[in-house]
Design a protein around this motif. Structure first.
Motif, PDB file in Angstrom:
ATOM      1  N   ASP A   9       0.858  -1.192   0.000  1.00  0.00           N
ATOM      2  CA  ASP A   9       0.000   0.000   0.000  1.00  0.00           C
ATOM      3  C   ASP A   9       0.884   1.229   0.000  1.00  0.00           C
ATOM      4  O   ASP A   9       1.885   1.280   0.723  1.00  0.00           O
ATOM      5  CB  ASP A   9      -0.921   0.003   1.231  1.00  0.00           C
ATOM      6  CG  ASP A   9      -2.112   0.937   1.068  1.00  0.00           C
ATOM      7  OD1 ASP A   9      -1.885   2.146   0.828  1.00  0.00           O
ATOM      8  OD2 ASP A   9      -3.253   0.457   1.168  1.00  0.00           O
ATOM      9  N   ASP A  10       0.516   2.231  -0.809  1.00  0.00           N
ATOM     10  CA  ASP A  10       1.361   3.430  -0.919  1.00  0.00           C
ATOM     11  C   ASP A  10       1.008   4.503   0.100  1.00  0.00           C
ATOM     12  O   ASP A  10       1.618   5.569   0.106  1.00  0.00           O
ATOM     13  CB  ASP A  10       1.305   4.003  -2.338  1.00  0.00           C
ATOM     14  CG  ASP A  10      -0.095   4.474  -2.717  1.00  0.00           C
ATOM     15  OD1 ASP A  10      -1.071   4.000  -2.113  1.00  0.00           O
ATOM     16  OD2 ASP A  10      -0.207   5.314  -3.635  1.00  0.00           O
ATOM     17  N   GLU A  11       0.039   4.237   0.980  1.00  0.00           N
ATOM     18  CA  GLU A  11      -0.310   5.191   2.036  1.00  0.00           C
ATOM     19  C   GLU A  11       0.424   4.792   3.316  1.00  0.00           C
ATOM     20  O   GLU A  11       0.043   3.816   3.974  1.00  0.00           O
ATOM     21  CB  GLU A  11      -1.815   5.204   2.291  1.00  0.00           C
ATOM     22  CG  GLU A  11      -2.645   5.639   1.098  1.00  0.00           C
ATOM     23  CD  GLU A  11      -4.129   5.630   1.423  1.00  0.00           C
ATOM     24  OE1 GLU A  11      -4.497   6.109   2.518  1.00  0.00           O
ATOM     25  OE2 GLU A  11      -4.909   5.121   0.608  1.00  0.00           O
ATOM     26  N   ARG A  15      -0.714   1.864   5.890  1.00  0.00           N
ATOM     27  CA  ARG A  15       0.150   0.687   5.800  1.00  0.00           C
ATOM     28  C   ARG A  15       0.666   0.274   7.175  1.00  0.00           C
ATOM     29  O   ARG A  15       0.613  -0.900   7.552  1.00  0.00           O
ATOM     30  CB  ARG A  15       1.320   0.979   4.858  1.00  0.00           C
ATOM     31  CG  ARG A  15       2.189  -0.231   4.568  1.00  0.00           C
ATOM     32  CD  ARG A  15       3.214   0.092   3.480  1.00  0.00           C
ATOM     33  NE  ARG A  15       4.165   1.122   3.873  1.00  0.00           N
ATOM     34  CZ  ARG A  15       4.306   2.298   3.271  1.00  0.00           C
ATOM     35  NH1 ARG A  15       3.547   2.614   2.245  1.00  0.00           N
ATOM     36  NH2 ARG A  15       5.205   3.175   3.690  1.00  0.00           N
ATOM     37  N   SER A  33       5.760  -0.364  -0.297  1.00  0.00           N
ATOM     38  CA  SER A  33       5.053   0.875  -0.614  1.00  0.00           C
ATOM     39  C   SER A  33       4.518   0.906  -2.040  1.00  0.00           C
ATOM     40  O   SER A  33       3.768   1.806  -2.400  1.00  0.00           O
ATOM     41  CB  SER A  33       5.972   2.081  -0.386  1.00  0.00           C
ATOM     42  OG  SER A  33       7.130   1.985  -1.193  1.00  0.00           O
ATOM     43  N   ASN A  34       4.913  -0.080  -2.855  1.00  0.00           N
ATOM     44  CA  ASN A  34       4.394  -0.156  -4.223  1.00  0.00           C
ATOM     45  C   ASN A  34       4.530  -1.593  -4.723  1.00  0.00           C
ATOM     46  O   ASN A  34       5.171  -2.438  -4.084  1.00  0.00           O
ATOM     47  CB  ASN A  34       5.125   0.821  -5.159  1.00  0.00           C
ATOM     48  CG  ASN A  34       6.628   0.606  -5.172  1.00  0.00           C
ATOM     49  OD1 ASN A  34       7.107  -0.442  -5.566  1.00  0.00           O
ATOM     50  ND2 ASN A  34       7.382   1.599  -4.704  1.00  0.00           N
ATOM     51  N   GLU A  37       8.156  -2.993  -5.419  1.00  0.00           N
ATOM     52  CA  GLU A  37       8.842  -3.370  -4.183  1.00  0.00           C
ATOM     53  C   GLU A  37       8.259  -4.665  -3.619  1.00  0.00           C
ATOM     54  O   GLU A  37       8.983  -5.527  -3.127  1.00  0.00           O
ATOM     55  CB  GLU A  37       8.703  -2.239  -3.156  1.00  0.00           C
ATOM     56  CG  GLU A  37       9.453  -2.473  -1.862  1.00  0.00           C
ATOM     57  CD  GLU A  37       9.265  -1.333  -0.862  1.00  0.00           C
ATOM     58  OE1 GLU A  37       9.372  -1.599   0.345  1.00  0.00           O
ATOM     59  OE2 GLU A  37       9.000  -0.199  -1.308  1.00  0.00           O
ATOM     60  N   MET A  56      -2.272   2.504  -7.040  1.00  0.00           N
ATOM     61  CA  MET A  56      -0.877   2.769  -6.717  1.00  0.00           C
ATOM     62  C   MET A  56      -0.179   3.305  -7.962  1.00  0.00           C
ATOM     63  O   MET A  56      -0.578   2.995  -9.083  1.00  0.00           O
ATOM     64  CB  MET A  56      -0.175   1.494  -6.238  1.00  0.00           C
ATOM     65  CG  MET A  56      -0.731   0.916  -4.951  1.00  0.00           C
ATOM     66  SD  MET A  56       0.194  -0.560  -4.387  1.00  0.00           S
ATOM     67  CE  MET A  56      -0.298  -1.768  -5.642  1.00  0.00           C
ATOM     68  N   ASP A  60      -0.441  -0.638 -10.885  1.00  0.00           N
ATOM     69  CA  ASP A  60      -1.590  -0.672  -9.977  1.00  0.00           C
ATOM     70  C   ASP A  60      -1.880  -2.101  -9.515  1.00  0.00           C
ATOM     71  O   ASP A  60      -1.212  -3.064  -9.925  1.00  0.00           O
ATOM     72  CB  ASP A  60      -2.827  -0.033 -10.619  1.00  0.00           C
ATOM     73  CG  ASP A  60      -3.357  -0.830 -11.820  1.00  0.00           C
ATOM     74  OD1 ASP A  60      -3.059  -2.033 -11.938  1.00  0.00           O
ATOM     75  OD2 ASP A  60      -4.088  -0.232 -12.641  1.00  0.00           O
TER      76      ASP A  60
END
Length: 231
Positions: A9-11, A15, A33-34, A37, A56, A60
């Motif tokens: 999750d990119d938040e 996260r 984070s993405n 990764e 993301m 995505d």
């Protein structure tokens, strides 16, 4: 034995909050984070389940899921979408892409834990039933487990620790099967090594599951490495 989860999750705030809650619920959690990764982490240590956002940057959630489903190692891997995209059409797109569960934000963390436990239990039950009935396991799932075992072997020294204050009574043949499972060999290869039938190997693996309290070959090898049982 705690299941290994991957959270993508990119938040940052969400996260970390979800990670903390899952860890408090007894799971081991890696975070990314993405999607790129997350994919790199999956090559190093294969998870038992993936939780991913959809919206993301760069790659995505749908693309990430497609990448997983195209790899034999991850075709049977449970995947949950956590996302703000809660429209019916979005959920349909997710299920058509092969996601196992879809939880729109905001969500109740207890519901997420229940979904995770349910998916892991269903997967373990399916694997156990196949072993007990002598059925051929799902090829994608078996490939995934073998890949996870090989990933674990690269961490053998890190996982090894002093044996706990208890012993597990294994017969010589069970020990031999355990050693070969820990090498990442499939049942057919083990049967050839030990000059026995595949059905007999399946019975020994099932006994090892019972004696160690594990539900999959990956959990069995992780347990064996952590407790110095594999020789």
């Amino acid at each position: 034995m705690s299941a290994q989860l991957l959270l993508v999750d990119d938040e940052p705030g969400l996260r970390e909050a979800v990670k903390d809650y899952l860890q408090e619920s007894g799971f081991s959690v890696q975070v990314a984070s993405n999607a790129r990764e997350g994919w790199e982490l999956m090559q190093q240590s294969l998870p038992d389940l993936v939780i991913s956002d959809i919206m993301m940057p760069q790659v995505d959630g749908y693309q990430f899921l497609k990448q997983m489903r195209e790899d034999p190692r991850f075709q049977a891997l449970p995947v949950i979408f956590l996302t703000a995209k809660g429209m019916t059409t979005d959920r349909i797109q997710g299920y058509q892409a092969g996601v196992d569960a879809y939880l729109p934000k905001p969500f109740d963390p207890d519901e997420l834990v229940a979904i995770v436990e349910n998916l892991l239990a269903r997967r373990a039950t399916k694997a156990q039933a196949a072993t007990e009935e002598g059925e051929t396991p799902d090829i994608a799932d078996l490939a995934n487990q073998i890949a996870q075992i090989k990933a674990l072997l690269t961490q053998k020294n890190a996982l090894a620790q002093s044996p706990p204050p208890f012993t597990i009574d294994l017969t010589p043949r069970e020990q031999s099967v355990l050693n070969l499972v820990a090498e990442g060999l499939m049942n057919k290869e083990i049967a050839r090594r030990l000059d026995t039938s595949v059905r007999n190997v399946e019975k020994y693996v099932s006994r090892l599951f019972s004696k160690t309290g594990t539900n999959s070959r990956t959990e069995l090898v992780r347990f064996a490495l952590e407790h110095g049982l594999a020789k």
